[in-house]
Write a protein that holds these residues in place. Structure first.
Motif, PDB file in Angstrom:
ATOM      1  N   HIS A   1      -6.641 -28.325 -17.061  1.00 61.19           N
ATOM      2  CA  HIS A   1      -5.772 -27.843 -18.937  1.00 61.19           C
ATOM      3  C   HIS A   1      -4.417 -28.084 -18.176  1.00 61.19           C
ATOM      4  CE1 HIS A   1      -3.882 -26.239 -22.358  1.00 61.19           C
ATOM      5  NE2 HIS A   1      -3.537 -25.559 -22.575  1.00 61.19           N
TER       6      HIS A   1
ATOM      7  N   ARG B   1      -6.866 -22.395 -19.470  1.00 58.81           N
ATOM      8  CA  ARG B   1      -5.739 -22.335 -19.949  1.00 58.81           C
ATOM      9  C   ARG B   1      -5.116 -20.624 -20.292  1.00 58.81           C
ATOM     10  NH1 ARG B   1      -9.013 -22.941 -24.270  1.00 58.81           N
ATOM     11  NH2 ARG B   1      -8.974 -24.829 -24.193  1.00 58.81           N
ATOM     12  N   ASP B   2      -5.825 -19.913 -20.022  1.00 60.44           N
ATOM     13  CA  ASP B   2      -5.763 -18.509 -18.980  1.00 60.44           C
ATOM     14  C   ASP B   2      -4.461 -18.671 -18.717  1.00 60.44           C
ATOM     15  OD1 ASP B   2      -6.857 -17.413 -21.155  1.00 60.44           O
ATOM     16  OD2 ASP B   2      -8.710 -16.683 -20.224  1.00 60.44           O
TER      17      ASP B   2
ATOM     18  N   GLU C   1      -7.532 -32.431 -26.849  1.00 66.10           N
ATOM     19  CA  GLU C   1      -7.738 -31.451 -27.772  1.00 66.10           C
ATOM     20  C   GLU C   1      -7.029 -32.005 -29.130  1.00 66.10           C
ATOM     21  OE1 GLU C   1      -6.378 -27.246 -27.439  1.00 66.10           O
ATOM     22  OE2 GLU C   1      -7.796 -26.687 -25.756  1.00 66.10           O
TER      23      GLU C   1
ATOM     24  N   THR D   1     -13.745 -22.512 -15.957  1.00 67.16           N
ATOM     25  CA  THR D   1     -13.757 -22.964 -17.225  1.00 67.16           C
ATOM     26  C   THR D   1     -12.187 -23.379 -17.680  1.00 67.16           C
ATOM     27  OG1 THR D   1     -13.476 -21.160 -18.043  1.00 67.16           O
ATOM     28  CG2 THR D   1     -15.897 -21.401 -17.745  1.00 67.16           C
ATOM     29  N   ALA D   2     -12.484 -24.813 -19.085  1.00 65.51           N
ATOM     30  CA  ALA D   2     -11.355 -24.504 -19.510  1.00 65.51           C
ATOM     31  C   ALA D   2     -10.829 -23.351 -19.893  1.00 65.51           C
ATOM     32  CB  ALA D   2     -11.601 -25.744 -20.490  1.00 65.51           C
ATOM     33  N   GLU D   3     -11.443 -22.097 -20.724  1.00 65.73           N
ATOM     34  CA  GLU D   3     -10.967 -21.257 -20.657  1.00 65.73           C
ATOM     35  C   GLU D   3      -9.730 -20.449 -19.855  1.00 65.73           C
ATOM     36  OE1 GLU D   3     -13.760 -22.411 -23.706  1.00 65.73           O
ATOM     37  OE2 GLU D   3     -13.852 -21.868 -21.234  1.00 65.73           O
ATOM     38  N   GLN D   4     -10.935 -20.611 -18.794  1.00 66.41           N
ATOM     39  CA  GLN D   4      -9.318 -20.022 -17.678  1.00 66.41           C
ATOM     40  C   GLN D   4      -8.646 -20.520 -17.309  1.00 66.41           C
ATOM     41  OE1 GLN D   4     -13.376 -19.330 -14.829  1.00 66.41           O
ATOM     42  NE2 GLN D   4     -13.355 -17.357 -14.981  1.00 66.41           N
TER      43      GLN D   4
ATOM     44  N   TRP E   1     -11.507 -33.758 -18.260  1.00 68.56           N
ATOM     45  CA  TRP E   1      -9.926 -32.969 -19.069  1.00 68.56           C
ATOM     46  C   TRP E   1     -10.627 -34.096 -19.871  1.00 68.56           C
ATOM     47  CZ3 TRP E   1      -7.587 -36.123 -21.527  1.00 68.56           C
ATOM     48  CH2 TRP E   1      -6.361 -35.587 -22.099  1.00 68.56           C
TER      49      TRP E   1
ATOM     50  N   GLU F   1      -1.588 -20.444 -19.211  1.00 75.03           N
ATOM     51  CA  GLU F   1       0.089 -19.519 -20.135  1.00 75.03           C
ATOM     52  C   GLU F   1       0.373 -18.302 -19.549  1.00 75.03           C
ATOM     53  OE1 GLU F   1      -3.077 -18.010 -23.704  1.00 75.03           O
ATOM     54  OE2 GLU F   1      -3.270 -19.171 -23.914  1.00 75.03           O
TER      55      GLU F   1
END
Length: 778
Positions: free
Chosen positions: A45, A131-132, A290, A126-129, A287, A135
């Motif tokens: 990300h 992104r977290d 989005e 993961t993509a979610e991790q 990657w 942030e």
């Protein structure tokens, strides 16, 4: 052999078989980059700037790196040894000096220069991790005043995107002869001028950008899979300029691609970042972009302000043309960014015989995403300017648009014609194409349709655009063709399909010479390990240039088969023909199949493989006339296209079905620019239209049934007689649509100018202002 090759084949040149690719695509069997990510790959990300212009510092990196699943976080310091993203498209200033090229690092160093600028690359399970963790990184900004738009960039005392350059001016260059043009203007009966905005566009291809990289520690090499418009340029740029390794250390693969429009030609930051992250982590790193990142992180298109002025004699003949272009390049120089407005300006004269031309091109840095090639790459901008200007001239001097064009068109007998900007048109019958378009569009019946619209309370207008563009030139293309033991054929070529139908078009060229069904011909693109060289896809060059190479290699393979067949059939070569996958003695049933010939060749160690390289000596110049007819609802400002006619000269037609698809797609994008697509930044540099909620793409309901036909004049500089077709619809579409809108507004309300896009709110505002003025005047 020439007679055999030129005969009509069931699947050959000029036929319209359905695309062989579509069975896979329509049944969900297409394989795109995102479908090929290996099991166990890490996901990445990009942490992006939320400000258009700011110094920044990152903190909390250790805590973010310790978060669940996080494998690596790369910042500028981690990639400082990498080279910058290069700009081979830099141009010279009018005085001969080289333009300065500011740095374009893989990750921003200390200063963010547009919203979406890449600050860090976060890699996790993961993509979610990922992104977290992004942030969780603290970004402290010290904001600075941004430069938003061309007018702001060229204002005295404006903030500087690159203070070390001392100016926002990237380059100041020109084409033509300034002194000669001034003399032409000095003797003019009158002059007519027009200033035009060419709006910024966001490509919005269906498949978003994606890539993944695999590192091989045993030989310190990489395999990178990326959705692109050409693997060789991606490999060469990343290996030579960024990673600084031997090209043999980087294999690049491109599978199916869901649209490119020029924007997928370039190397983006995520590609070398995936390579570095794969080496650092020892695992594949992927990657997947989005839609929001596409709006903020990918190269965008157009964005010019142009002043055009023409000098006229008493009859309305053009004596001279002045063009003054101000182009927005964004914050960083994308690969070919400076060349786009500079090269496009060479097409400023359009289809017209103008004896004196001077085109000045100045480009500026602003705090926005980079600008680069987008379908047409400078030529749509040039066509828009000259075709809007010609219609404006007709209105100003009281002549019909066709009369002004006919008076000034370059005549067929004047071909080849060298323009005052150095372009050499080989062929074209511009007035004949225009007359045919007017005939098909029932131009003479417009007044009756106008009366019907008035009765319904609507404004109606008709407009045309006679365009010419330059494409399908440049570097050579090579095709390697071989026959397998079963008599099937394989083609290796370094272009790259993005949905155009290359598998079908190239197979048709092979079939023209070998008379094989298309399913017996395999076309392979997009792998630097299999294909040594290639120019990729861009500038409408794949079929005109790559096709010429395939044609040449196919012709040579056919000759080899004839030679082999002559020995096996004990016949003279001139007595043989190729048909139905066999070499036959003409007029008899005596034949040997390709499989039999291939078996004999394999047994004797002879090759049934050919290689052919073709370099275009000059660009091709497709041209034609578009006629658009619109109806406008004054109560809503809504524009509806009622009729649309296209008469194109593409030199020759390979496949009518593929060609119509290319033209229709281009028209959708050209009309989209004219009527719908608007890119808006606020005063802080934030992109207001940063999603599909706010950026209006054309929909099926916005487009009419197009009437399209060809009126081909063979190209004299292309081996197939072909002129590139992939961008033509876009180039003619925008000025034709906008000329129709202005014609409607002028007939009903006296409005003589409106900038694109002609969105309902803009049209409604223009009508309201005209009505208010009329009431005030009364």
């Amino acid at each position: 052999m020439d007679a055999i090759a030129s005969s009509q084949r069931k699947f050959g040149i000029g036929q319209a078989p359905k695309r062989v690719e579509d069975q896979r695509f329509l049944t969900g069997m297409g394989r795109y980059t995102g479908d090929m990510i290996p099991e166990g790959a890490l996901m990445a990300h990009v942490l992006r700037s939320s400000h258009a212009h700011a110094r920044f510092t990152l903190s909390g990196l250790d805590e973010a790196r310790a978060m669940p699943g996080v494998a690596a976080i790369l910042t500028y310091d981690d990639v400082a040894d990498l080279g910058d993203l290069p700009c081979p498209g830099a141009v010279k200033n009018t005085d001969g000096s080289k333009m300065a090229v500011p740095p374009h690092p893989v990750l921003a160093r200390e200063v963010a220069r547009h919203v979406g600028d890449a600050l860090a690359f976060v890699v996790a399970e993961t993509a979610e991790q990922a992104r977290d963790a992004a942030e969780a990184v603290m970004v402290d900004y010290e904001t600075a005043d941004p430069v938003v738009g061309i007018e702001a960039a060229r204002t005295d005392g404006a903030p500087l995107v690159w203070p070390e350059l001392g100016t926002n001016l990237a380059f100041d260059s020109d084409h033509g002869d300034a002194k000669k043009t001034e003399k032409a203007f000095a003797k003019a009966h009158r002059t007519v001028a027009l200033e035009l905005v060419n709006n910024r566009l966001i490509a919005n291809f269906m498949e978003l950008r994606a890539c993944f990289a695999e590192y091989h520690p045993d030989d310190e090499s990489w395999t990178m899979t990326v959705g692109s418009q050409g693997v060789h340029d991606i490999r060469d740029t990343i290996a030579d300029d960024i990673l600084k390794v031997d090209r043999a250390k980087l294999r690049v693969i491109t599978p199916d691609v869901g649209g490119g429009f020029g924007t997928k030609i370039f190397v983006y930051r995520e590609y070398p970042l995936c390579a570095v992250a794969a080496r650092v982590t020892g695992r594949p790193v992927a990657w997947i972009g989005e839609r929001g990142e596409h709006f903020l992180g990918d190269a965008q298109g157009r964005d010019n302000i142009t002043r055009a002025e023409v000098a006229l004699d008493r009859r309305g003949r053009f004596l001279g043309l002045k063009i003054d272009i101000a182009a927005n390049l964004g914050a960083y120089l994308s690969q070919f960014a400076p060349f786009i407005p500079w090269g496009g300006a060479r097409m400023s004269p359009g289809c017209y015989d103008i004896p004196a031309v001077h085109a000045r091109v100045r480009a500026y840095y602003t705090n926005s995403p980079p600008i680069d090639a987008y379908r047409g790459a400078g030529r749509p901008e040039a066509a828009y300017v000259i075709e809007r200007l010609v219609e404006h001239v007709a209105r100003e001097i009281g002549k019909s648009p066709d009369a002004v064009r006919a008076l000034n068109f370059i005549k067929p007998e004047a071909m080849p014609h060298t323009t005052q900007t150095g372009r050499i048109y080989d062929s074209g019958e511009f007035e004949a194409a225009m007359r045919r378009a007017m005939e098909v569009a029932e131009w003479d019946g417009f007044k009756e349709r106008l009366r019907a619209s008035k009765k319904a309370g609507k404004a109606r207008g008709i407009g045309m655009a006679s365009y010419i563009e330059a494409c399908a030139g440049g570097s050579p293309e090579r095709a390697d063709i071989s026959m397998g033991e079963d008599g099937s054929v394989q083609v290796l070529i370094g272009t790259q399909s993005n949905g155009q139908g290359h598998m079908t078009a190239y197979a048709q060229l092979v079939s023209q010479h070998l008379d094989l069904p298309l399913d017996r011909i395999t076309v392979i693109q997009g792998d630097t390990a299999l294909i040594e060289t290639g120019g990729g896809t861009g500038g409408s060059r794949s079929v005109p240039v790559g096709g010429a190479a395939v044609d040449g290699a196919s012709r040579e393979l056919a000759q080899k088969l004839i030679e082999q067949g002559a020995q096996m059939l004990e016949a003279g070569e001139t007595d043989l023909e190729i048909s139905d996958g066999a070499v036959r003695v003409a007029g008899t049933d005596k034949a040997v199949s390709f499989a039999e010939i291939a078996a004999r060749a394999a047994g004797s160690g002879e090759s049934l493989a050919t290689r052919f390289k073709w370099k275009p000596p000059e660009a091709t110049y497709p041209n034609g006339t578009h006629v658009c007819e619109v109806e406008i609802d004054p109560d809503t400002g809504q524009t509806e296209i009622m009729r649309y006619t296209v008469i194109d000269d593409f030199g020759m037609t390979m496949n009518p079905l593929l060609l119509a698809g290319q033209v229709h797609g281009g028209l959708a994008q050209g009309i989209g620019q004219a009527l719908h697509e608007r890119t808006v930044f606020d005063e802080s540099g934030q992109l207001v239209t940063a999603s599909m909620m706010d950026y209006r793409l054309p929909r099926a309901a916005d487009l009419p049934n197009f009437h399209f036909e060809t009126r081909n004049v063979p190209c004299t500089t292309n081996a197939l007689g072909m002129k590139g077709a992939g961008e033509a619809g876009t180039i003619g579409g925008t000025p034709a649509a906008m000329n129709a809108v202005v014609d409607a507004l002028h007939r009903a309300y006296g409005i003589t100018h409106l900038d694109i896009p002609a969105t309902p709110d803009r049209v409604f505002a223009a009508i309201s202002s005209a009505r208010d003025s009329a009431r005030g005047g009364g």
